[in-house]
Design an enzyme around this catalytic site. Structure first.
Site, short mmCIF file in Angstrom:
data_model
loop_
_atom_site.label_atom_id
_atom_site.label_comp_id
_atom_site.label_asym_id
_atom_site.label_seq_id
_atom_site.Cartn_x
_atom_site.Cartn_y
_atom_site.Cartn_z
N ASP A 30 28.46 13.69 -15.60
CA ASP A 30 28.85 14.21 -16.91
C ASP A 30 27.63 14.49 -17.77
OD1 ASP A 30 30.70 14.98 -18.84
OD2 ASP A 30 30.90 12.95 -19.65
N GLU A 87 31.13 22.66 -20.02
CA GLU A 87 31.71 22.12 -21.24
C GLU A 87 31.35 23.04 -22.41
OE1 GLU A 87 29.99 18.23 -21.46
OE2 GLU A 87 31.41 17.39 -20.02
#
Length: 96
Positions: A30, A87
């Site tokens: 992430d 993202e």
């Protein structure tokens, strides 16, 4: 698993990730590109996905350097057989 846990005991963290992988659990990195992100993670860890941090993705339309980072990371992820999640894609212009 956090980067802090990986940095404090990398061998234990690596073993835990391999154990998860042996049970068909997939692993994602992430916020790739920020913090302590390292190319060594891609080489040494059993990961299947990268999540490119929004700080790069959201500015691809207006910032050439961010665009180059996103493009080269996309090529690298695909060459390594990894999924890439971008993202911060909020509109069609950013998505292209």
């Amino acid at each position: 698993m956090t980067e802090d846990s990986f940095l404090s005991d990398p061998e234990r963290a690596r073993e835990a990730l391999y154990d998860l992988r042996a049970h068909d659990v997939q692993v994602s990195i992430d916020d790739y590109g920020t913090g302590f992100s390292s190319l060594a993670y891609l080489r040494d860890l059993p990961v299947q996905e990268l999540k490119m941090d929004r700080s790069f993705v959201s500015s691809v339309v207006s910032d050439e350097r961010s665009r180059m980072i996103v493009q080269t990371t996309t090529h690298m992820a695909h060459a390594l057989g990894l999924r890439l999640v971008a993202e911060g894609v909020e509109d069609a212009v950013t998505a292209t």
